[in-house]
Write a protein that holds these residues in place. Sequence first.
Motif, PDB file in Angstrom:
ATOM      1  N   ALA A 155      25.522  11.804 -75.506  1.00  0.00           N
ATOM      2  CA  ALA A 155      25.027  10.502 -75.966  1.00  0.00           C
ATOM      3  C   ALA A 155      25.546  10.166 -77.359  1.00  0.00           C
ATOM      4  N   LEU A 156      25.656  11.171 -78.210  1.00  0.00           N
ATOM      5  CA  LEU A 156      26.061  10.930 -79.594  1.00  0.00           C
ATOM      6  C   LEU A 156      27.572  10.870 -79.770  1.00  0.00           C
ATOM      7  N   PHE A 157      28.291  11.786 -79.105  1.00  0.00           N
ATOM      8  CA  PHE A 157      29.703  11.976 -79.420  1.00  0.00           C
ATOM      9  C   PHE A 157      30.653  11.691 -78.257  1.00  0.00           C
ATOM     10  N   GLY A 158      30.136  11.413 -77.071  1.00  0.00           N
ATOM     11  CA  GLY A 158      31.001  11.107 -75.942  1.00  0.00           C
ATOM     12  C   GLY A 158      31.364  12.332 -75.130  1.00  0.00           C
ATOM     13  N   ALA A 159      32.569  12.346 -74.608  1.00  0.00           N
ATOM     14  CA  ALA A 159      32.986  13.368 -73.650  1.00  0.00           C
ATOM     15  C   ALA A 159      33.169  14.732 -74.300  1.00  0.00           C
ATOM     16  N   GLU A 160      32.923  15.783 -73.508  1.00  0.00           N
ATOM     17  CA  GLU A 160      33.192  17.140 -73.940  1.00  0.00           C
ATOM     18  C   GLU A 160      34.681  17.292 -74.255  1.00  0.00           C
ATOM     19  N   GLU A 161      34.977  18.033 -75.293  1.00  0.00           N
ATOM     20  CA  GLU A 161      36.324  18.282 -75.825  1.00  0.00           C
ATOM     21  C   GLU A 161      36.903  17.085 -76.571  1.00  0.00           C
ATOM     22  N   LYS A 162      36.251  15.913 -76.488  1.00  0.00           N
ATOM     23  CA  LYS A 162      36.669  14.766 -77.299  1.00  0.00           C
ATOM     24  C   LYS A 162      35.700  14.532 -78.459  1.00  0.00           C
ATOM     25  N   GLY A 163      34.438  14.894 -78.253  1.00  0.00           N
ATOM     26  CA  GLY A 163      33.445  14.736 -79.311  1.00  0.00           C
ATOM     27  C   GLY A 163      32.659  16.008 -79.586  1.00  0.00           C
ATOM     28  N   TRP A 164      32.665  16.935 -78.625  1.00  0.00           N
ATOM     29  CA  TRP A 164      31.931  18.185 -78.801  1.00  0.00           C
ATOM     30  C   TRP A 164      32.531  19.272 -77.922  1.00  0.00           C
TER      31      TRP A 164
END
Length: 447
Positions: free
Chosen positions: A86-95
């Motif tokens: 919800a905060l940072f978007g897709a895995e490996e793109k934001g977290w």
Amino acid sequence: PLILQLLHMDTNTLTAISKLEETVRKVGKGFFNSAAIESINPQTNRSVSYDLFDLLLIGAITESSVLLTGRTDSGKTDLAKIVMTALFGAEEKGWHRLDLDLDFGREQYTDVDFGVVSGGKKSSEGMYAALPYLSLPGLIVDEWNRAPPKIANKMLHFFDKDVNIAGGVRVKPGHPYEDGRRYFFLVAAINEGEDYEGTFPIDKAARRRAIIEVPMDNFAPTIEDRHSINTVRKGRLDTQGTYERPLEERMKELLSINRAIEQIPVDGSANHFLLYLESMNHCIRSYTSSKLGINFSEGICTKGGVQQVTAQISGPTTGGGACHYYTFYNNMCPAVRAVSEGTSINLLRVARGFAALRATKSNAYENVTEEDIKVYTEDLVAAFPFVAYSKLGLSQPWIDKNFQGGLWLAMNAALAETQRKFSRAYTILGSQIQEMLSGQLSNEGLK
């Protein structure tokens, strides 16, 4: 005009927080857990509820790391993934999600460029660099206690945002922004208990690095939640569908929220309550007037031997030489310690997050006043069990005797009694406290 300008900024901040909360709930619509943390809105005297989504959201907007503990299948990793998405978007793109195990080491967060050596340069000249995920704003660390302590303690540096990758190269993980600062939201999850084989105890110093701790076993889904899980969920939780906003836009908003929360003022009574929590090592029967610096035990409370010292400090004792605080809720006084200075700083940090979220839950934050956006005692009380959990140093025999070994129950009971004691003292001594703070209290009054 300055007050109005600040108030307008706060209103915009609350609107942004409210939208973030909506996004978290949208992404987590398949996560069913209605367990609530009840508090009081001091402005309306009405109840206000927070849930697991709120706790992790508060962690994110105050940049406070979170440790989720409890049995397997309690939703720890799912909860972390929902908030990260919800905060940072897709895995490996934001977290990024990292699993700790016996093989965890520098190679799992270090990129090696052997071309540096073949090009005739020294290994210190750019051979080692952090893997790209260390520059993302979010990190989930799963199974922190599956690695032996020597390996698991490397996580100390992740919590401190200061990681030694290799070759003496140090990097600061997280999303970079102005003045070389970095935003880094870390959520760690562990299965804890004697039922889990292959786990190791986490060093106290490492555990204290986690600012918020959530014991998930104390927030089990209700029977209605379980019914929804059984009838609605079709396999693993789907956290798709919030990738349309670029990361830079998300981070600009989140950092703006974070800066505004840091400026939330603290009400006078809340400041005094924080000092009260910091003063709970005081002991009138100790030679040092403190539970620190001596081999403190319950025997000091129940036996004679220091009446003369005690009388010099605070006058004659009562109850056959026992301190008059000994009746403090199921003999609580000798079983509890004060919060440390570091824990106190973190408590205020998280309480500011509770204050901001409380204002958004009033359903009328467009008309918020300057008095609404303050940290009150109720915000400290809401934050305390999560920040002080496993850090307060409650006596285990006392917990076993009075709460069937339940640390969460003991924490909240001790907090409730502390709040009652503080309220009583604040009512009786309020005018003297104000005189003391202004430097006008006499020595006799201070004693």
